[in-house]
Design an enzyme around this catalytic site. Structure first.
Site, PDB file in Angstrom:
ATOM      1  CB  CYS A  83      -0.888  -0.009   1.242  1.00 27.59           C
ATOM      2  SG  CYS A  83      -1.929   1.439   1.379  1.00 27.59           S
TER       3      CYS A  83
ATOM      4  CB  CYS B 154      -2.571   4.201   6.722  1.00 31.08           C
ATOM      5  SG  CYS B 154      -3.954   3.253   7.360  1.00 31.08           S
TER       6      CYS B 154
ATOM      7  CB  CYS C 211      -0.754  -1.969   7.692  1.00 34.23           C
ATOM      8  SG  CYS C 211      -2.210  -2.736   6.983  1.00 34.23           S
TER       9      CYS C 211
ATOM     10  CB  CYS D  96      -7.876  -0.520   2.123  1.00 36.41           C
ATOM     11  SG  CYS D  96      -7.157  -1.316   3.558  1.00 36.41           S
TER      12      CYS D  96
ATOM     13  CD  GLU E  16     -21.871  -9.975  22.677  1.00 35.55           C
ATOM     14  OE1 GLU E  16     -20.820 -10.651  22.633  1.00 35.55           O
ATOM     15  OE2 GLU E  16     -21.892  -8.744  22.595  1.00 35.55           O
TER      16      GLU E  16
ATOM     17  CG  ASP F 195     -13.435 -14.821  21.501  1.00 36.20           C
ATOM     18  OD1 ASP F 195     -12.427 -14.100  21.603  1.00 36.20           O
ATOM     19  OD2 ASP F 195     -13.986 -15.060  20.406  1.00 36.20           O
TER      20      ASP F 195
ATOM     21  CB  CYS G 206      -8.135 -10.158  20.335  1.00 36.13           C
ATOM     22  SG  CYS G 206      -9.143  -9.241  21.498  1.00 36.13           S
TER      23      CYS G 206
END
Ligand code: SAH
Length: 484
Positions: A71, A77, A80, A161, A362, A413, A440
Protein backbone atom coordinates in the site's frame (compact mmCIF):
# COMPACT_ATOMS: atom_id res chain seq x y z
CA UNK A 1 19.63 13.11 24.51
CA UNK A 2 17.01 15.80 24.23
CA UNK A 3 14.19 16.76 21.87
CA UNK A 4 15.25 17.26 18.21
CA UNK A 5 18.67 15.57 18.67
CA UNK A 6 19.76 13.40 15.75
CA UNK A 7 21.32 10.02 16.53
CA UNK A 8 22.15 6.65 14.97
CA UNK A 9 20.95 3.31 16.27
CA UNK A 10 20.32 -0.33 15.33
CA UNK A 11 16.77 -1.72 15.71
CA UNK A 12 16.83 -4.83 17.88
CA UNK A 13 13.19 -5.72 18.47
CA UNK A 14 9.56 -4.72 17.91
CA UNK A 15 7.12 -3.25 20.44
CA UNK A 16 3.58 -4.59 20.81
CA UNK A 17 2.40 -1.55 18.83
CA UNK A 18 4.71 -2.29 15.90
CA UNK A 19 7.44 0.27 16.65
CA UNK A 20 11.07 -0.71 16.30
CA UNK A 21 13.04 -0.74 19.56
CA UNK A 22 16.72 0.11 20.02
CA UNK A 23 19.05 1.37 22.74
CA UNK A 24 21.15 4.54 22.92
CA UNK A 25 22.90 5.98 26.00
CA UNK A 26 20.98 3.66 28.32
CA UNK A 27 17.66 4.82 26.84
CA UNK A 28 15.13 2.49 25.23
CA UNK A 29 14.06 4.22 22.02
CA UNK A 30 10.88 3.53 20.00
CA UNK A 31 10.85 4.37 16.27
CA UNK A 32 7.90 3.74 13.91
CA UNK A 33 8.40 2.41 10.36
CA UNK A 34 11.56 0.48 11.18
CA UNK A 35 12.43 -3.22 11.06
CA UNK A 36 14.62 -5.39 13.31
CA UNK A 37 18.15 -5.22 11.91
CA UNK A 38 17.79 -1.70 10.43
CA UNK A 39 20.64 0.72 11.08
CA UNK A 40 18.91 4.09 11.19
CA UNK A 41 19.31 7.79 11.77
CA UNK A 42 16.44 9.23 13.82
CA UNK A 43 15.37 12.41 15.58
CA UNK A 44 14.17 12.55 19.18
CA UNK A 45 10.52 13.61 19.41
CA UNK A 46 9.74 12.98 23.05
CA UNK A 47 11.85 11.93 25.96
CA UNK A 48 10.90 10.42 29.30
CA UNK A 49 12.95 9.01 32.18
CA UNK A 50 14.31 5.82 30.62
CA UNK A 51 12.72 5.96 27.21
CA UNK A 52 12.35 8.11 24.16
CA UNK A 53 10.25 8.26 21.01
CA UNK A 54 12.03 9.19 17.80
CA UNK A 55 11.13 9.79 14.17
CA UNK A 56 12.87 7.87 11.41
CA UNK A 57 14.99 10.27 9.30
CA UNK A 58 17.00 7.80 7.22
CA UNK A 59 17.60 4.09 6.90
CA UNK A 60 21.40 3.84 6.75
CA UNK A 61 21.55 0.06 6.29
CA UNK A 62 18.24 -1.72 5.63
CA UNK A 63 17.29 -4.82 7.56
CA UNK A 64 17.26 -8.07 5.53
CA UNK A 65 13.58 -8.42 6.54
CA UNK A 66 12.50 -5.23 4.73
CA UNK A 67 10.06 -5.53 1.82
CA UNK A 68 8.20 -2.94 -0.28
CA UNK A 69 4.74 -2.33 1.26
CA UNK A 70 1.78 -3.22 -0.98
CA UNK A 71 0.00 0.00 0.00
CA UNK A 72 1.42 3.42 -0.98
CA UNK A 73 -0.20 4.88 2.19
CA UNK A 74 1.26 2.25 4.54
CA UNK A 75 3.55 4.68 6.33
CA UNK A 76 1.02 7.44 6.98
CA UNK A 77 -1.97 5.18 7.73
CA UNK A 78 -2.36 3.94 11.28
CA UNK A 79 -3.89 0.61 10.22
CA UNK A 80 -0.94 -1.53 9.14
CA UNK A 81 2.27 -1.14 11.10
CA UNK A 82 4.26 -4.07 9.66
CA UNK A 83 3.69 -3.91 5.89
CA UNK A 84 7.36 -3.08 5.31
CA UNK A 85 8.44 -6.33 7.03
CA UNK A 86 8.37 -9.75 5.29
CA UNK A 87 5.44 -11.95 6.29
CA UNK A 88 7.83 -14.70 7.48
CA UNK A 89 9.44 -12.25 9.92
CA UNK A 90 6.04 -10.87 11.01
CA UNK A 91 4.97 -14.37 12.07
CA UNK A 92 8.19 -14.84 14.04
CA UNK A 93 7.70 -11.48 15.81
CA UNK A 94 4.09 -12.31 16.78
CA UNK A 95 4.95 -15.76 18.15
CA UNK A 96 7.80 -14.26 20.18
CA UNK A 97 5.49 -11.56 21.55
CA UNK A 98 2.94 -14.18 22.70
CA UNK A 99 5.67 -16.32 24.31
CA UNK A 100 7.12 -13.26 26.10
CA UNK A 101 3.73 -12.27 27.53
CA UNK A 102 3.02 -15.80 28.73
CA UNK A 103 6.41 -15.98 30.48
CA UNK A 104 6.77 -12.45 31.84
CA UNK A 105 3.17 -11.59 32.71
CA UNK A 106 1.64 -15.05 32.98
CA UNK A 107 4.51 -16.62 34.92
CA UNK A 108 4.32 -19.65 32.59
CA UNK A 109 7.52 -21.66 32.62
CA UNK A 110 8.68 -23.03 29.29
CA UNK A 111 6.00 -21.16 27.37
CA UNK A 112 7.77 -21.83 24.08
CA UNK A 113 7.73 -25.60 24.64
CA UNK A 114 3.98 -25.77 25.16
CA UNK A 115 3.18 -23.42 22.27
CA UNK A 116 2.17 -24.83 18.90
CA UNK A 117 3.59 -23.10 15.80
CA UNK A 118 1.76 -19.91 14.80
CA UNK A 119 -0.99 -20.43 12.22
CA UNK A 120 -0.44 -17.87 9.45
CA UNK A 121 -2.04 -17.08 6.08
CA UNK A 122 -1.04 -18.25 2.61
CA UNK A 123 -1.90 -14.84 1.21
CA UNK A 124 -1.72 -12.10 3.85
CA UNK A 125 -3.64 -9.49 1.78
CA UNK A 126 -7.33 -8.96 0.89
CA UNK A 127 -8.45 -10.86 3.97
CA UNK A 128 -10.61 -8.35 5.89
CA UNK A 129 -14.39 -8.68 5.57
CA UNK A 130 -15.09 -5.43 7.42
CA UNK A 131 -13.81 -1.89 6.94
CA UNK A 132 -14.71 1.36 8.69
CA UNK A 133 -13.82 4.51 6.79
CA UNK A 134 -14.04 7.90 8.51
CA UNK A 135 -15.50 10.70 6.36
CA UNK A 136 -13.98 14.19 6.27
CA UNK A 137 -12.91 17.06 4.03
CA UNK A 138 -9.58 17.30 2.23
CA UNK A 139 -7.51 20.51 2.16
CA UNK A 140 -9.61 21.82 -0.76
CA UNK A 141 -12.86 21.22 1.11
CA UNK A 142 -13.94 18.16 -0.93
CA UNK A 143 -15.57 15.24 0.87
CA UNK A 144 -13.17 12.32 1.32
CA UNK A 145 -13.16 8.86 2.86
CA UNK A 146 -10.03 7.38 4.28
CA UNK A 147 -8.18 6.40 7.39
CA UNK A 148 -6.85 8.19 10.41
CA UNK A 149 -3.09 8.69 10.49
CA UNK A 150 -1.52 6.70 13.35
CA UNK A 151 -2.61 8.00 16.78
CA UNK A 152 -4.30 11.13 15.39
CA UNK A 153 -7.56 12.01 13.74
CA UNK A 154 -5.97 13.54 10.62
CA UNK A 155 -7.79 12.02 7.64
CA UNK A 156 -5.66 10.29 5.01
CA UNK A 157 -7.82 9.96 1.86
CA UNK A 158 -7.88 6.43 0.44
CA UNK A 159 -9.03 5.05 -2.86
CA UNK A 160 -8.34 1.42 -1.99
CA UNK A 161 -7.03 -0.70 0.87
CA UNK A 162 -5.06 -3.87 0.06
CA UNK A 163 -5.93 -5.70 3.28
CA UNK A 164 -9.67 -5.32 2.57
CA UNK A 165 -11.98 -6.89 0.00
CA UNK A 166 -11.29 -5.33 -3.44
CA UNK A 167 -14.95 -4.20 -3.72
CA UNK A 168 -14.14 -1.45 -1.21
CA UNK A 169 -12.39 0.46 -3.97
CA UNK A 170 -15.69 0.77 -5.87
CA UNK A 171 -17.70 1.48 -2.72
CA UNK A 172 -15.32 4.26 -1.66
CA UNK A 173 -15.65 5.95 -5.01
CA UNK A 174 -19.46 5.52 -5.04
CA UNK A 175 -19.86 7.11 -1.59
CA UNK A 176 -17.47 9.94 -2.52
CA UNK A 177 -19.61 10.67 -5.58
CA UNK A 178 -22.79 10.49 -3.52
CA UNK A 179 -21.36 12.98 -1.00
CA UNK A 180 -20.46 15.56 -3.63
CA UNK A 181 -23.67 15.13 -5.67
CA UNK A 182 -26.15 14.99 -2.78
CA UNK A 183 -24.75 17.90 -0.82
CA UNK A 184 -24.87 15.77 2.35
CA UNK A 185 -22.67 17.51 4.89
CA UNK A 186 -19.60 15.90 6.38
CA UNK A 187 -19.25 15.50 10.13
CA UNK A 188 -16.78 17.79 11.88
CA UNK A 189 -15.48 16.10 15.03
CA UNK A 190 -14.30 19.24 16.78
CA UNK A 191 -17.41 21.34 16.20
CA UNK A 192 -19.75 18.35 16.41
CA UNK A 193 -21.58 19.59 13.28
CA UNK A 194 -22.36 18.00 9.91
CA UNK A 195 -24.01 14.69 9.06
CA UNK A 196 -21.96 11.81 7.65
CA UNK A 197 -19.41 10.37 10.11
CA UNK A 198 -18.28 6.94 8.93
CA UNK A 199 -18.96 4.31 6.31
CA UNK A 200 -18.84 0.70 7.41
CA UNK A 201 -18.66 -2.11 4.85
CA UNK A 202 -18.94 -5.82 5.43
CA UNK A 203 -18.73 -8.60 2.85
CA UNK A 204 -19.74 -12.22 3.34
CA UNK A 205 -16.64 -13.81 1.78
CA UNK A 206 -18.42 -17.09 1.11
CA UNK A 207 -21.95 -15.81 0.34
CA UNK A 208 -20.96 -12.68 -1.64
CA UNK A 209 -23.44 -10.56 0.34
CA UNK A 210 -22.42 -6.91 0.75
CA UNK A 211 -23.50 -4.60 3.58
CA UNK A 212 -22.93 -0.86 3.62
CA UNK A 213 -23.78 1.05 6.78
CA UNK A 214 -23.68 4.84 6.82
CA UNK A 215 -23.05 6.28 10.28
CA UNK A 216 -24.65 9.70 10.63
CA UNK A 217 -25.09 12.44 13.18
CA UNK A 218 -28.83 12.48 12.43
CA UNK A 219 -31.72 10.18 11.56
CA UNK A 220 -32.08 10.80 7.83
CA UNK A 221 -29.98 11.13 4.67
CA UNK A 222 -30.62 13.40 1.69
CA UNK A 223 -31.10 11.71 -1.72
CA UNK A 224 -31.19 8.13 -0.42
CA UNK A 225 -32.14 6.83 -3.88
CA UNK A 226 -28.98 8.31 -5.35
CA UNK A 227 -26.90 6.55 -2.68
CA UNK A 228 -28.50 3.16 -3.35
CA UNK A 229 -28.07 3.58 -7.14
CA UNK A 230 -24.40 4.47 -6.74
CA UNK A 231 -23.80 1.48 -4.45
CA UNK A 232 -25.59 -0.89 -6.82
CA UNK A 233 -23.49 0.40 -9.71
CA UNK A 234 -20.34 -0.08 -7.57
CA UNK A 235 -21.12 -3.75 -6.92
CA UNK A 236 -22.03 -4.30 -10.60
CA UNK A 237 -18.76 -2.66 -11.69
CA UNK A 238 -16.85 -4.95 -9.33
CA UNK A 239 -18.63 -8.04 -10.71
CA UNK A 240 -17.89 -7.01 -14.32
CA UNK A 241 -14.23 -6.34 -13.62
CA UNK A 242 -13.84 -9.41 -11.49
CA UNK A 243 -15.29 -11.70 -14.14
CA UNK A 244 -13.13 -10.24 -16.90
CA UNK A 245 -10.00 -10.47 -14.70
CA UNK A 246 -10.78 -14.11 -13.87
CA UNK A 247 -7.48 -15.52 -15.09
CA UNK A 248 -5.57 -12.52 -13.71
CA UNK A 249 -4.86 -12.11 -10.01
CA UNK A 250 -7.33 -14.26 -8.20
CA UNK A 251 -7.44 -14.06 -4.46
CA UNK A 252 -7.70 -17.36 -2.66
CA UNK A 253 -9.23 -15.75 0.44
CA UNK A 254 -12.41 -14.77 -1.39
CA UNK A 255 -14.71 -17.72 -2.00
CA UNK A 256 -17.66 -16.04 -3.73
CA UNK A 257 -16.83 -14.48 -7.13
CA UNK A 258 -20.10 -12.68 -7.57
CA UNK A 259 -21.23 -10.05 -5.09
CA UNK A 260 -24.70 -8.70 -4.39
CA UNK A 261 -25.71 -5.57 -2.50
CA UNK A 262 -27.83 -7.12 0.26
CA UNK A 263 -28.07 -4.47 2.96
CA UNK A 264 -27.78 -0.68 3.18
CA UNK A 265 -28.41 0.68 6.65
CA UNK A 266 -28.24 3.96 8.50
CA UNK A 267 -26.72 3.95 11.96
CA UNK A 268 -27.49 6.99 14.11
CA UNK A 269 -24.71 8.30 16.31
CA UNK A 270 -25.39 11.80 17.69
CA UNK A 271 -22.85 11.56 20.48
CA UNK A 272 -19.63 13.51 20.78
CA UNK A 273 -17.52 10.40 21.03
CA UNK A 274 -14.74 8.32 19.48
CA UNK A 275 -17.09 5.35 19.35
CA UNK A 276 -17.94 4.74 15.71
CA UNK A 277 -21.42 3.18 15.93
CA UNK A 278 -24.46 4.56 17.71
CA UNK A 279 -27.08 2.39 19.36
CA UNK A 280 -29.96 2.71 16.90
CA UNK A 281 -30.43 2.50 13.19
CA UNK A 282 -32.69 1.51 10.33
CA UNK A 283 -32.60 -0.26 7.01
CA UNK A 284 -32.49 1.90 3.86
CA UNK A 285 -32.36 -0.93 1.34
CA UNK A 286 -32.62 -4.75 1.45
CA UNK A 287 -32.11 -6.54 4.77
CA UNK A 288 -30.90 -5.38 8.15
CA UNK A 289 -28.30 -8.17 8.20
CA UNK A 290 -26.03 -10.09 5.85
CA UNK A 291 -25.19 -13.78 6.04
CA UNK A 292 -21.88 -15.58 5.88
CA UNK A 293 -20.79 -19.15 6.54
CA UNK A 294 -17.92 -20.78 8.41
CA UNK A 295 -17.03 -24.44 7.85
CA UNK A 296 -16.49 -26.98 10.58
CA UNK A 297 -15.59 -30.62 9.84
CA UNK A 298 -19.26 -31.51 9.21
CA UNK A 299 -20.22 -28.61 6.93
CA UNK A 300 -21.11 -24.94 6.69
CA UNK A 301 -22.62 -23.11 9.63
CA UNK A 302 -24.59 -20.04 8.54
CA UNK A 303 -24.53 -16.74 10.41
CA UNK A 304 -26.70 -13.63 10.26
CA UNK A 305 -24.72 -10.54 11.16
CA UNK A 306 -26.10 -7.08 12.06
CA UNK A 307 -23.87 -4.01 11.63
CA UNK A 308 -23.65 -3.60 15.42
CA UNK A 309 -22.62 -7.23 16.00
CA UNK A 310 -19.07 -8.45 16.32
CA UNK A 311 -17.94 -10.91 13.67
CA UNK A 312 -14.28 -11.87 13.25
CA UNK A 313 -12.77 -9.81 10.42
CA UNK A 314 -10.65 -12.52 8.77
CA UNK A 315 -12.86 -15.43 7.62
CA UNK A 316 -10.02 -17.68 6.40
CA UNK A 317 -8.21 -17.52 9.74
CA UNK A 318 -11.40 -17.52 11.83
CA UNK A 319 -12.19 -21.00 10.59
CA UNK A 320 -8.73 -22.21 11.66
CA UNK A 321 -9.11 -20.46 15.04
CA UNK A 322 -12.55 -21.93 15.81
CA UNK A 323 -11.41 -25.40 14.79
CA UNK A 324 -8.55 -25.08 17.31
CA UNK A 325 -10.97 -23.93 20.02
CA UNK A 326 -13.14 -26.96 19.26
CA UNK A 327 -10.13 -29.30 19.28
CA UNK A 328 -9.00 -27.94 22.67
CA UNK A 329 -12.56 -28.32 24.06
CA UNK A 330 -12.32 -32.14 23.47
CA UNK A 331 -16.08 -32.62 23.35
CA UNK A 332 -17.68 -36.07 23.32
CA UNK A 333 -21.37 -35.13 23.20
CA UNK A 334 -21.99 -35.34 26.96
CA UNK A 335 -20.75 -31.92 28.00
CA UNK A 336 -22.42 -28.74 29.12
CA UNK A 337 -20.41 -25.82 27.76
CA UNK A 338 -20.44 -22.06 28.46
CA UNK A 339 -19.39 -19.73 25.63
CA UNK A 340 -18.69 -16.40 27.30
CA UNK A 341 -18.47 -13.21 25.20
CA UNK A 342 -20.25 -15.20 22.49
CA UNK A 343 -21.15 -12.41 20.00
CA UNK A 344 -23.56 -13.79 17.38
CA UNK A 345 -22.97 -17.34 18.64
CA UNK A 346 -20.15 -18.30 16.27
CA UNK A 347 -18.07 -20.41 18.63
CA UNK A 348 -21.26 -21.49 20.48
CA UNK A 349 -22.64 -23.17 17.34
CA UNK A 350 -19.30 -24.81 16.54
CA UNK A 351 -19.50 -26.28 20.07
CA UNK A 352 -23.24 -27.10 19.89
CA UNK A 353 -22.62 -29.69 17.16
CA UNK A 354 -20.40 -31.70 19.53
CA UNK A 355 -21.76 -30.91 23.02
CA UNK A 356 -24.92 -31.82 24.91
CA UNK A 357 -25.79 -28.26 25.76
CA UNK A 358 -24.33 -24.79 25.20
CA UNK A 359 -24.97 -21.53 27.05
CA UNK A 360 -23.81 -18.25 25.54
CA UNK A 361 -23.59 -14.77 27.06
CA UNK A 362 -22.92 -11.45 25.33
CA UNK A 363 -23.40 -7.75 26.12
CA UNK A 364 -24.71 -6.44 22.73
CA UNK A 365 -28.48 -7.10 22.40
CA UNK A 366 -28.43 -7.16 18.56
CA UNK A 367 -25.69 -9.82 18.68
CA UNK A 368 -27.80 -12.01 20.99
CA UNK A 369 -30.80 -11.56 18.65
CA UNK A 370 -28.51 -12.77 15.84
CA UNK A 371 -27.26 -15.68 18.00
CA UNK A 372 -30.80 -16.92 18.72
CA UNK A 373 -31.69 -16.67 15.00
CA UNK A 374 -28.44 -18.35 13.99
CA UNK A 375 -29.09 -21.34 16.25
CA UNK A 376 -32.52 -21.71 14.61
CA UNK A 377 -31.19 -21.14 11.10
CA UNK A 378 -28.80 -24.06 11.56
CA UNK A 379 -31.30 -26.29 13.38
CA UNK A 380 -29.58 -26.31 16.78
CA UNK A 381 -31.94 -26.77 19.72
CA UNK A 382 -29.29 -27.23 22.41
CA UNK A 383 -27.99 -23.63 22.56
CA UNK A 384 -29.39 -20.96 24.87
CA UNK A 385 -28.28 -17.32 24.97
CA UNK A 386 -28.30 -14.57 27.59
CA UNK A 387 -27.81 -10.86 27.09
CA UNK A 388 -25.78 -8.85 29.60
CA UNK A 389 -22.33 -8.48 31.06
CA UNK A 390 -20.73 -11.90 31.46
CA UNK A 391 -19.44 -10.85 34.90
CA UNK A 392 -23.04 -10.12 36.06
CA UNK A 393 -25.06 -12.75 34.21
CA UNK A 394 -22.89 -15.82 34.87
CA UNK A 395 -22.37 -15.33 38.63
CA UNK A 396 -26.09 -14.65 39.16
CA UNK A 397 -27.31 -17.63 37.10
CA UNK A 398 -24.78 -19.89 38.78
CA UNK A 399 -25.80 -18.70 42.25
CA UNK A 400 -29.47 -19.31 41.39
CA UNK A 401 -29.10 -22.81 39.96
CA UNK A 402 -25.57 -24.24 40.19
CA UNK A 403 -26.68 -27.66 38.96
CA UNK A 404 -28.12 -26.29 35.73
CA UNK A 405 -25.54 -23.61 34.96
CA UNK A 406 -22.31 -25.41 35.84
CA UNK A 407 -20.08 -26.43 32.94
CA UNK A 408 -17.71 -29.22 31.94
CA UNK A 409 -15.94 -26.89 29.54
CA UNK A 410 -15.85 -23.07 29.53
CA UNK A 411 -14.85 -21.06 26.47
CA UNK A 412 -14.05 -17.36 26.90
CA UNK A 413 -13.35 -14.94 24.05
CA UNK A 414 -13.23 -11.49 25.67
CA UNK A 415 -12.40 -8.12 24.08
CA UNK A 416 -8.87 -6.71 24.51
CA UNK A 417 -9.24 -5.82 28.15
CA UNK A 418 -9.61 -9.51 29.01
CA UNK A 419 -11.96 -11.14 31.54
CA UNK A 420 -13.42 -9.45 34.58
CA UNK A 421 -12.01 -10.91 37.81
CA UNK A 422 -15.53 -11.61 39.15
CA UNK A 423 -16.12 -13.80 36.09
CA UNK A 424 -12.84 -15.69 36.54
CA UNK A 425 -13.83 -16.34 40.15
CA UNK A 426 -17.20 -17.82 39.16
CA UNK A 427 -15.61 -19.89 36.39
CA UNK A 428 -13.16 -21.45 38.82
CA UNK A 429 -15.99 -22.12 41.30
CA UNK A 430 -17.85 -24.00 38.55
CA UNK A 431 -14.67 -26.01 38.23
CA UNK A 432 -14.90 -27.05 34.58
CA UNK A 433 -12.36 -29.66 33.53
CA UNK A 434 -11.13 -27.47 30.73
CA UNK A 435 -11.08 -23.76 29.97
CA UNK A 436 -10.47 -22.72 26.38
CA UNK A 437 -9.31 -19.12 26.33
CA UNK A 438 -9.48 -17.33 22.95
CA UNK A 439 -7.77 -13.96 23.22
CA UNK A 440 -7.03 -10.96 21.01
CA UNK A 441 -4.48 -9.49 23.44
CA UNK A 442 -1.62 -11.65 24.71
CA UNK A 443 -0.93 -9.29 27.66
CA UNK A 444 -4.41 -9.53 29.23
CA UNK A 445 -4.52 -13.24 28.31
CA UNK A 446 -1.33 -13.78 30.30
CA UNK A 447 -2.68 -11.72 33.24
CA UNK A 448 -5.83 -13.89 33.34
CA UNK A 449 -3.82 -17.13 33.03
CA UNK A 450 -1.90 -16.04 36.11
CA UNK A 451 -5.16 -15.48 38.01
CA UNK A 452 -6.52 -18.86 36.88
CA UNK A 453 -3.30 -20.62 37.80
CA UNK A 454 -3.79 -19.33 41.35
CA UNK A 455 -7.18 -21.07 41.24
CA UNK A 456 -5.96 -24.51 40.22
CA UNK A 457 -5.73 -24.26 36.41
CA UNK A 458 -2.61 -25.03 34.39
CA UNK A 459 -1.85 -23.86 30.88
CA UNK A 460 -1.47 -26.97 28.70
CA UNK A 461 -1.42 -25.68 25.13
CA UNK A 462 -1.33 -22.36 23.31
CA UNK A 463 -1.38 -21.47 19.64
CA UNK A 464 -1.06 -18.00 18.12
CA UNK A 465 -3.27 -17.48 15.05
CA UNK A 466 -2.56 -14.51 12.80
CA UNK A 467 -5.95 -12.92 12.14
CA UNK A 468 -4.54 -9.49 11.39
CA UNK A 469 -1.54 -9.83 9.03
CA UNK A 470 0.52 -6.63 8.59
CA UNK A 471 -0.07 -5.65 12.22
CA UNK A 472 1.24 -6.70 15.64
CA UNK A 473 -2.26 -7.74 16.76
CA UNK A 474 -2.39 -11.44 17.43
CA UNK A 475 -5.08 -13.91 18.37
CA UNK A 476 -4.17 -16.80 20.71
CA UNK A 477 -6.10 -19.94 21.58
CA UNK A 478 -5.18 -21.60 24.89
CA UNK A 479 -6.15 -24.73 26.76
CA UNK A 480 -6.13 -24.74 30.58
CA UNK A 481 -6.92 -27.85 32.62
CA UNK A 482 -7.90 -28.23 36.25
CA UNK A 483 -4.99 -29.70 38.16
CA UNK A 484 -6.04 -28.88 41.72
N1 SAH B 1 -16.87 -15.18 20.35
C1 SAH B 1 -17.39 -14.21 19.42
C2 SAH B 1 -17.17 -12.76 19.86
C3 SAH B 1 -15.84 -12.38 20.40
S1 SAH B 1 -15.50 -10.66 20.51
C4 SAH B 1 -16.80 -14.43 18.05
O1 SAH B 1 -15.78 -15.11 17.90
O2 SAH B 1 -17.38 -13.94 17.08
C5 SAH B 1 -15.91 -10.23 22.14
C6 SAH B 1 -17.40 -10.05 22.37
O3 SAH B 1 -17.56 -9.71 23.74
C7 SAH B 1 -18.05 -8.94 21.56
O4 SAH B 1 -19.16 -9.46 20.90
C8 SAH B 1 -18.47 -7.91 22.64
O5 SAH B 1 -19.67 -7.25 22.32
C9 SAH B 1 -18.61 -8.77 23.86
N2 SAH B 1 -18.46 -8.15 25.18
C10 SAH B 1 -17.68 -7.12 25.53
N3 SAH B 1 -17.73 -6.92 26.87
C11 SAH B 1 -18.55 -7.88 27.38
C12 SAH B 1 -18.97 -8.21 28.70
N4 SAH B 1 -18.57 -7.52 29.75
N5 SAH B 1 -19.81 -9.27 28.85
C13 SAH B 1 -20.24 -9.98 27.78
N6 SAH B 1 -19.84 -9.70 26.51
C14 SAH B 1 -19.02 -8.67 26.30
Amino acid sequence: MKKNDLFEMTIEDMSKDGEGIGHVDGLTVFVKDTAPGDRIRARVMKEKKNLAYARLEEVLEPSPYRVTPACPKARSCGGCTLQHISYEKQKELLAKHVANCLTRIGGVEQAEELMEPLIGMEDPYHFRNKMQFPVGLDSEGNPQLGFYAGRTHALIPLTDCPVGHPVNKEILSAVREYLSESGASVYDEERHTGLIRHVLTRVGFSTGEVMVCIVANGDDLPKKKLLIEKLQQAVEAYNRENVSAKDGEECENIISDELKLTSVTLNINRDKTNRILGFSGRTLYGNAVIEDTIKDDVGDIRFRIAPESFFQVNPVQTEKLYRKALEYAELTGKETVWDMYCGIGTISLFLARKAKRVFGVEIVPQAIENAVENAKLNGFTNAEFFVGKAEDVVPSLYAKDPEKYRADVVVVDPPRKGCDEALLKTISEMRPERIVYVSCDPATLARDIKILSGRGYTLKKAVPVDLFPQSMHCETCCLLSFSG
